[in-house]
Design a protein around this motif. Structure first.
Motif, PDB file in Angstrom:
ATOM      1  N   ASP A  10       3.781 115.798  60.832  1.00 26.25           N
ATOM      2  CA  ASP A  10       4.670 115.664  62.087  1.00 26.25           C
ATOM      3  C   ASP A  10       5.259 114.246  61.949  1.00 26.25           C
ATOM      4  N   PHE A  11       4.573 113.226  61.764  1.00 29.05           N
ATOM      5  CA  PHE A  11       4.820 111.863  61.896  1.00 29.05           C
ATOM      6  C   PHE A  11       5.733 111.345  60.896  1.00 29.05           C
ATOM      7  N   GLU A  12       5.864 112.133  59.728  1.00 29.12           N
ATOM      8  CA  GLU A  12       6.817 111.629  58.688  1.00 29.12           C
ATOM      9  C   GLU A  12       8.118 112.461  58.731  1.00 29.12           C
ATOM     10  N   ILE A  13       7.924 113.458  59.179  1.00 28.15           N
ATOM     11  CA  ILE A  13       9.342 114.321  59.224  1.00 28.15           C
ATOM     12  C   ILE A  13      10.756 113.685  59.761  1.00 28.15           C
ATOM     13  N   LYS A  18      16.094 111.618  58.391  1.00 28.53           N
ATOM     14  CA  LYS A  18      16.883 110.602  58.547  1.00 28.53           C
ATOM     15  C   LYS A  18      17.413 110.320  57.214  1.00 28.53           C
ATOM     16  N   ALA A  19      16.415 110.190  56.254  1.00 30.40           N
ATOM     17  CA  ALA A  19      16.700 109.650  54.774  1.00 30.40           C
ATOM     18  C   ALA A  19      17.628 110.752  54.069  1.00 30.40           C
ATOM     19  N   GLU A 302       7.420 101.023  58.439  1.00 30.43           N
ATOM     20  CA  GLU A 302       8.197 100.548  57.298  1.00 30.43           C
ATOM     21  C   GLU A 302       7.934 101.116  56.059  1.00 30.43           C
ATOM     22  N   ALA A 303       6.744 101.471  55.819  1.00 29.97           N
ATOM     23  CA  ALA A 303       6.425 102.275  54.652  1.00 29.97           C
ATOM     24  C   ALA A 303       6.756 103.741  54.675  1.00 29.97           C
ATOM     25  N   LEU A 304       6.778 104.411  55.924  1.00 28.13           N
ATOM     26  CA  LEU A 304       7.246 105.745  55.921  1.00 28.13           C
ATOM     27  C   LEU A 304       8.617 105.823  55.737  1.00 28.13           C
ATOM     28  N   THR A 305       9.421 104.685  56.225  1.00 29.18           N
ATOM     29  CA  THR A 305      11.040 104.568  55.987  1.00 29.18           C
ATOM     30  C   THR A 305      11.236 104.549  54.555  1.00 29.18           C
ATOM     31  N   ASP A 309      12.990 107.045  52.049  1.00 29.25           N
ATOM     32  CA  ASP A 309      14.464 106.619  51.567  1.00 29.25           C
ATOM     33  C   ASP A 309      14.204 106.707  49.809  1.00 29.25           C
ATOM     34  N   THR A 310      12.978 106.500  49.395  1.00 28.53           N
ATOM     35  CA  THR A 310      12.595 106.671  47.861  1.00 28.53           C
ATOM     36  C   THR A 310      12.773 108.086  47.432  1.00 28.53           C
ATOM     37  N   THR A 311      12.214 108.988  48.186  1.00 29.72           N
ATOM     38  CA  THR A 311      12.041 110.164  47.822  1.00 29.72           C
ATOM     39  C   THR A 311      13.428 110.853  47.569  1.00 29.72           C
ATOM     40  N   PHE A 312      14.090 110.671  48.507  1.00 28.65           N
ATOM     41  CA  PHE A 312      15.577 111.158  48.395  1.00 28.65           C
ATOM     42  C   PHE A 312      16.642 110.254  47.488  1.00 28.65           C
TER      43      PHE A 312
END
Length: 334
Positions: A10-13, A18-19, A302-305, A309-312
């Motif tokens: 839930d916390f990463e969705i 956004k990405a 910052e890490a989750l952002t 971003d890198t995933t997409f």
């Protein structure tokens, strides 16, 4: 592109949403990727997985049969993916390399500080209005010798932070980092010598066939009796049975870890009403000189952002048919 996100939390969705920026069609599921859940990927072009997901040969073969062409890792480590099989069957894989070494390194140092200064015990005592200091004596980190096993992105940041504590830095890695040597006077040495000299040991090396159970009873015979070992890498880097025995026999002072070798289906889940039948994990939790956190070092905004971003970025590269700088199977697909 249709993408199935395994092990979605839930916390990463919100960061992933956004990405993605409404470009791809996403479906989030909490289930881990396993041989049984691979079928859920039918109808998708790509999947995204995390460190606890199983991308072994059997699972990859199933994913290929189900039409999956791409796997985007939401982690830097990829020891859970059989890259040889992925290359062979033509599934492209990319990781989220270097998303935030600062987040991981800072958590490693937090584990050290909490263990050394008995912060958990102090909090428990104060909560009971016990303000005695008898059990709360630690030591100055200043001028201590710190051994870092693995001086990649995370190890470099650990060295920088501990240099700020005025520590002497020694290290072990297959590659010697000239910047660490020049800026922080880091001395590279073999594992036995590092264990003999270090007051504190940080583990920040990738897990592979060479590093599996790197820290075992044989190596632990070289360490100082008052050493603190911090594992910020992977649970399989240590032989947990040997670590527990060393703690019980007071061969080492303390063990701080954000990872556990049998953490799949346990970490990232609330198991308070359905406790795992894992006696080894129970022992780690019960030992007073162990601080275990649930693989949370990456859990900063910052890490989750950066992960999202890198995933997409990787997925968008695949859609555009251009190479991703994080591609792990590039030589196969050309």
């Amino acid at each position: 592109m249709k993408i199935l996100i395994y092990s979605a939390k839930d916390f990463e969705i919100p960061f992933l949403e956004k990405a993605n920026n409404d470009i791809h069609q996403l479906k989030y599921i909490p289930e881990r990727l396993t041989a049984e859940t691979a079928r859920l990927a039918i109808g998708f072009d790509a999947i995204s997985i995390f460190s606890a997901d199983d991308a072994s040969s059997v699972v990859l073969e199933k994913l290929k049969d189900f039409g999956i062409k791409y796997i985007a890792l939401r982690s830097t480590g990829y020891d859970n993916v059989n890259l040889k099989t992925a290359k062979k069957i033509g599934i492209q894989v990319a990781n989220a390399a270097g998303y935030s070494p600062e987040a991981i390194a800072e958590h490693a140092v937090a584990l050290l500080l909490a263990l050394n200064r008995k912060l958990i015990l102090a909090n428990q005592q104060v909560s009971s209005y016990n303000f005695s200091l008898s059990n709360l004596v630690g030591f100055d980190i200043n001028k201590k010798t710190v051994g870092i096993i693995g001086t990649g992105r995370i190890g470099k940041v650990i060295a920088r932070i501990l240099h700020g504590f005025n520590c002497r830095i020694i290290a072990n890695d297959i590659y010697e980092d000239k910047k660490l040597i020049e800026e922080y006077d880091t001395k590279y040495t073999d594992l036995e010598n590092l264990c003999q000299q270090s007051d504190i040991i940080f583990l920040s090396t990738p897990l592979n066939s060479e590093t599996h159970h790197l820290i075992d009873a044989d190596l632990l015979q070289y360490v100082k009796k008052d050493v603190i070992i911090i594992n910020i890498a992977r649970g399989g880097i240590v032989n947990t049975k040997d670590i527990i025995q060393a703690l019980e026999l007071k061969r080492i002072a303390a063990y701080g870890t954000d990872v556990y070798d049998n953490e799949s289906e346990v970490f990232f889940y609330d198991r308070s009403t359905n406790k795992p039948k894992d006696l080894q994990l129970q022992k780690l939790i019960e030992l007073p000189n162990v601080l275990l956190t649930p693989h949370q070092a990456f859990a900063t905004k910052e890490a989750l952002t950066n992960i999202a971003d890198t995933t997409f970025y990787n997925i968008n590269c695949w859609q555009k048919k251009v190479p991703s700088k994080n591609e792990l199977t590039l030589e196969l697909v050309g």
